[in-house]
Motif scaffolding. Structure first.
Motif, PDB file in Angstrom:
ATOM      1  N   GLY A 252       0.762  -1.240  -0.225  1.00 18.08           N
ATOM      2  CA  GLY A 252       0.176   0.016  -0.182  1.00 18.08           C
ATOM      3  C   GLY A 252       0.933   1.302  -0.198  1.00 18.08           C
ATOM      4  O   GLY A 252       1.797   1.250   0.690  1.00 18.08           O
ATOM      5  N   TYR A 253       0.417   2.334  -0.497  1.00 17.02           N
ATOM      6  CA  TYR A 253       1.174   3.555  -0.814  1.00 17.02           C
ATOM      7  C   TYR A 253       0.136   4.623  -0.950  1.00 17.02           C
ATOM      8  O   TYR A 253      -0.904   4.704  -1.569  1.00 17.02           O
ATOM      9  N   ALA A 254       0.608   5.860  -0.335  1.00 17.37           N
ATOM     10  CA  ALA A 254      -0.134   7.168  -0.509  1.00 17.37           C
ATOM     11  C   ALA A 254       0.597   8.259  -0.342  1.00 17.37           C
ATOM     12  O   ALA A 254       1.479   8.015   0.418  1.00 17.37           O
ATOM     13  N   ALA A 255       0.308   9.249  -0.851  1.00 17.07           N
ATOM     14  CA  ALA A 255       0.998  10.698  -0.381  1.00 17.07           C
ATOM     15  C   ALA A 255       0.146  11.921  -0.329  1.00 17.07           C
ATOM     16  O   ALA A 255      -0.939  11.769  -1.061  1.00 17.07           O
ATOM     17  N   THR A 256       0.458  12.964   0.233  1.00 18.63           N
ATOM     18  CA  THR A 256      -0.511  13.928   0.519  1.00 18.63           C
ATOM     19  C   THR A 256       0.625  15.164   0.798  1.00 18.63           C
ATOM     20  O   THR A 256       1.737  14.880   0.805  1.00 18.63           O
ATOM     21  N   MET A 257      -0.192  16.518   0.520  1.00 14.65           N
ATOM     22  CA  MET A 257       0.535  17.649   0.830  1.00 14.65           C
ATOM     23  C   MET A 257      -0.039  18.292   1.800  1.00 14.65           C
ATOM     24  O   MET A 257      -1.343  18.252   2.183  1.00 14.65           O
ATOM     25  N   ASP A 258       0.686  18.806   2.778  1.00 17.33           N
ATOM     26  CA  ASP A 258       0.469  19.631   4.018  1.00 17.33           C
ATOM     27  C   ASP A 258      -0.388  20.983   3.475  1.00 17.33           C
ATOM     28  O   ASP A 258      -0.020  21.588   2.293  1.00 17.33           O
ATOM     29  N   PRO A 259      -1.452  21.278   4.038  1.00 17.99           N
ATOM     30  CA  PRO A 259      -2.146  22.420   3.753  1.00 17.99           C
ATOM     31  C   PRO A 259      -1.195  23.809   3.694  1.00 17.99           C
ATOM     32  O   PRO A 259      -0.362  23.801   4.591  1.00 17.99           O
ATOM     33  N   ALA A 260      -1.607  24.849   3.266  1.00 21.05           N
ATOM     34  CA  ALA A 260      -0.836  26.290   3.376  1.00 21.05           C
ATOM     35  C   ALA A 260      -0.838  26.582   4.746  1.00 21.05           C
ATOM     36  O   ALA A 260      -1.820  26.217   5.575  1.00 21.05           O
ATOM     37  N   PRO A 261       0.427  27.059   5.362  1.00 23.99           N
ATOM     38  CA  PRO A 261       0.637  27.610   6.841  1.00 23.99           C
ATOM     39  C   PRO A 261      -0.584  28.590   7.048  1.00 23.99           C
ATOM     40  O   PRO A 261      -0.912  29.441   6.250  1.00 23.99           O
ATOM     41  N   GLY A 262      -1.123  28.436   8.320  1.00 24.25           N
ATOM     42  CA  GLY A 262      -2.090  29.457   8.703  1.00 24.25           C
ATOM     43  C   GLY A 262      -3.417  29.133   8.365  1.00 24.25           C
ATOM     44  O   GLY A 262      -4.602  29.895   8.450  1.00 24.25           O
ATOM     45  N   SER A 263      -3.532  28.049   7.629  1.00 21.64           N
ATOM     46  CA  SER A 263      -4.956  27.460   7.081  1.00 21.64           C
ATOM     47  C   SER A 263      -5.931  27.064   8.293  1.00 21.64           C
ATOM     48  O   SER A 263      -6.852  26.974   7.830  1.00 21.64           O
ATOM     49  N   GLY A 264      -5.069  26.613   9.125  1.00 18.02           N
ATOM     50  CA  GLY A 264      -5.910  25.783  10.138  1.00 18.02           C
ATOM     51  C   GLY A 264      -6.334  24.560  10.053  1.00 18.02           C
ATOM     52  O   GLY A 264      -6.926  23.935  10.755  1.00 18.02           O
ATOM     53  N   ARG A 265      -5.970  24.010   8.784  1.00 17.57           N
ATOM     54  CA  ARG A 265      -6.155  22.425   8.581  1.00 17.57           C
ATOM     55  C   ARG A 265      -4.843  21.768   9.241  1.00 17.57           C
ATOM     56  O   ARG A 265      -3.995  22.181   9.103  1.00 17.57           O
ATOM     57  N   PRO A 266      -5.351  20.411   9.393  1.00 21.01           N
ATOM     58  CA  PRO A 266      -4.207  19.611  10.106  1.00 21.01           C
ATOM     59  C   PRO A 266      -3.040  19.335   8.983  1.00 21.01           C
ATOM     60  O   PRO A 266      -3.568  18.818   7.664  1.00 21.01           O
ATOM     61  N   PRO A 267      -2.038  18.740   9.289  1.00 19.05           N
ATOM     62  CA  PRO A 267      -1.066  18.347   8.195  1.00 19.05           C
ATOM     63  C   PRO A 267      -1.537  16.900   7.623  1.00 19.05           C
ATOM     64  O   PRO A 267      -2.648  16.169   8.126  1.00 19.05           O
ATOM     65  N   GLY A 268      -0.691  16.636   6.650  1.00 24.80           N
ATOM     66  CA  GLY A 268      -1.265  15.692   5.826  1.00 24.80           C
ATOM     67  C   GLY A 268      -0.854  14.205   5.998  1.00 24.80           C
ATOM     68  O   GLY A 268      -1.355  13.246   5.420  1.00 24.80           O
ATOM     69  N   LEU A 269      -0.280  14.175   7.275  1.00 25.26           N
ATOM     70  CA  LEU A 269       0.611  12.675   7.421  1.00 25.26           C
ATOM     71  C   LEU A 269      -0.404  11.758   7.787  1.00 25.26           C
ATOM     72  O   LEU A 269      -0.438  10.680   7.287  1.00 25.26           O
ATOM     73  N   GLY A 270      -1.368  12.268   8.717  1.00 23.98           N
ATOM     74  CA  GLY A 270      -2.407  11.048   9.067  1.00 23.98           C
ATOM     75  C   GLY A 270      -3.148  10.647   7.760  1.00 23.98           C
ATOM     76  O   GLY A 270      -3.384   9.513   7.763  1.00 23.98           O
ATOM     77  N   ARG A 271      -3.646  11.471   6.912  1.00 22.96           N
ATOM     78  CA  ARG A 271      -4.143  11.087   5.714  1.00 22.96           C
ATOM     79  C   ARG A 271      -3.386  10.134   4.776  1.00 22.96           C
ATOM     80  O   ARG A 271      -4.076   9.221   4.448  1.00 22.96           O
ATOM     81  N   ALA A 272      -2.326  10.405   4.760  1.00 21.32           N
ATOM     82  CA  ALA A 272      -1.224   9.547   3.962  1.00 21.32           C
ATOM     83  C   ALA A 272      -1.400   8.208   4.585  1.00 21.32           C
ATOM     84  O   ALA A 272      -1.331   7.072   3.843  1.00 21.32           O
ATOM     85  N   ALA A 273      -1.154   8.138   6.068  1.00 22.06           N
ATOM     86  CA  ALA A 273      -1.162   6.783   6.668  1.00 22.06           C
ATOM     87  C   ALA A 273      -2.459   5.953   6.509  1.00 22.06           C
ATOM     88  O   ALA A 273      -2.309   4.900   6.037  1.00 22.06           O
ATOM     89  N   ALA A 274      -3.454   6.773   6.585  1.00 25.25           N
ATOM     90  CA  ALA A 274      -4.726   6.126   6.327  1.00 25.25           C
ATOM     91  C   ALA A 274      -5.067   5.581   5.032  1.00 25.25           C
ATOM     92  O   ALA A 274      -5.520   4.454   4.883  1.00 25.25           O
ATOM     93  N   ASN A 275      -4.546   6.603   4.025  1.00 22.00           N
ATOM     94  CA  ASN A 275      -4.955   6.041   2.566  1.00 22.00           C
ATOM     95  C   ASN A 275      -3.953   4.847   2.170  1.00 22.00           C
ATOM     96  O   ASN A 275      -4.442   4.199   1.379  1.00 22.00           O
TER      97      ASN A 275
END
Length: 399
Positions: A252-275
């Motif tokens: 299994g493999y997945a990649a994500t990008m973090d949102p722009a700084p200051g967006s208030g959205r969480p980093p993308g590492l958790g989504r990458a792991a879940a995906n």
């Protein structure tokens, strides 16, 4: 089609060759020390991981030496060893049956610095013609494909630490499309003033000379050179040819990008792991060990620990960070994937180097002090690259 790893080639600061590296890693032997490749006395950080005992002329033909940077020489040797381990001669395969995809950070920086110094000090007549490609971030892929005579799909991923996983994800994709064999991974290094200044500019290098990910004393990471090249084959073809080693499947493999700084959205590492887990058809309960990104920067360690606690629960899965013995290798986390496959092979989790215990607030079952025997079937490897890149790869023991 499933993608199987059948060969490993490792060049690391604590071991030259796969088994030497693995024995040192299980023993907790560090390859970090004072920089010797240039005078680092004037810099605020002076410790890194240098590959020991490597003399390029012992492994490569003399014609290649004037045209290659240290990182490319290491990559060529790692590719040679990976193919030998797999029992494959790439030039004997059908013409377009094999390809190469590697990860890089910035290319042959040491070579480039030397030639630019020659330009400034002596003039353009003193610059090597090989400067035109030896510095280029795609040079490892190019030189490996020329040396091994591979004419299949080739490419390079430039996502810093995430790159080793991204390259293997691309190799898996090519194998699933019908390519018989891919050489993939990441070998990099920029232990010269030009490269060192770039590392220091991140503000994440430990000036204390220690790399203690997840520890209360964490003060940053230490860079290193080297990495790993893996042979990735279609599983049925590998079994049909009687491959001597079937280290494990890239499940299994997945990649994500973090949102722009200051967006208030969480980093993308958790989504990458879940995906990546979803791509493998697995749940968190199926994972036996996590090879962490392990930035060694307190806020980044807290963010990764939060992802792991959210996914597995507090102390829910053994976590390890063997890169604390080698430094963070700019070519990406391919060495962590090699370590995960060796852990599956031998039923043992390597220790997190010099880390005595994790910070209590992180609530991690970090393997510290000594290697831990364990029945292992699956491993999750995580990586984050400077600039917001995230990648996750699940490896599973071969049937």
């Amino acid at each position: 089609m499933s993608a199987l790893v059948t060969g490993l080639g490792v060049v690391a600061p604590n071991g030259l060759g796969t088994e030497e590296y693995w024995a040192a890693t299980l023993a907790g032997k560090s390859g970090l020390g004072p920089i010797t490749r240039f005078d680092a006395s004037g810099y605020p950080a002076r410790v890194a991981g240098e590959v020991p005992g490597f003399t390029a002329a012992d492994h490569l033909p003399s014609r290649l030496l004037p045209q290659t940077d240290q990182m490319t020489r290491l990559a060529l040797v790692a590719a040679d060893w990976a193919l030998r381990d797999a029992g494959v001669r790439a030039e004997e395969l059908p013409e377009y049956a094999a390809g190469v995809v590697t990860a890089a950070s910035g290319g042959g920086v040491e070579f480039g610095q030397r030639e630019l110094q020659a330009l400034w000090e002596h003039g353009r007549e003193h610059v090597s013609a090989y400067q035109s490609f030896a510095w280029f971030y795609a040079v490892n892929t190019g030189q490996i494909s020329i040396r091994q005579r591979t004419k299949g799909p080739s490419g390079v991923l430039v996502t810093e630490q995430a790159g080793g996983l991204d390259a293997l994800g691309q190799a898996r994709r090519e194998v699933r499309k019908g390519v018989r064999l891919m050489l993939s991974g990441g070998v990099d290094g920029a232990l010269c003033p030009w490269g060192w200044v770039a590392q220091l500019a991140t503000g994440r290098v430990s000036e204390a000379g220690e790399y203690l990910p997840f520890a209360a004393e964490a003060s940053g990471y230490l860079p290193g050179e080297g990495g790993a090249i893996l042979v990735v084959e279609e599983a049925a073809a590998a079994r049909q040819r009687g491959a001597a080693h079937r280290y494990g499947e890239l499940a299994g493999y997945a990649a994500t990008m973090d949102p722009a700084p200051g967006s208030g959205r969480p980093p993308g590492l958790g989504r990458a792991a879940a995906n990546a887990l979803a791509d493998a058809g697995l749940t968190a309960a199926d994972i036996d060990v996590v090879f962490a990104d392990a930035a060694g920067v307190p806020e980044l360690d807290r963010a990764e620990a939060a992802v792991l606690v959210d996914l597995f629960g507090p102390y829910g899965v053994p976590v390890t960070a063997p890169k604390s013995l080698t430094g963070r290798l700019a070519g990406g986390a391919a060495l962590d994937v090699a370590s995960a496959l060796l852990a599956l092979r031998d039923g043992v989790i390597p220790p997190s180097g010099p880390v005595r215990e994790p910070a209590a607030a992180l609530r991690l079952d970090l393997v510290c002090g000594a290697a831990r025997p364990a029945p292992l079937r699956t491993a999750l490897v995580l990586a984050r690259g400077y600039g917001g890149f995230n990648a996750a790869l699940v490896v599973r023991a071969a049937h």
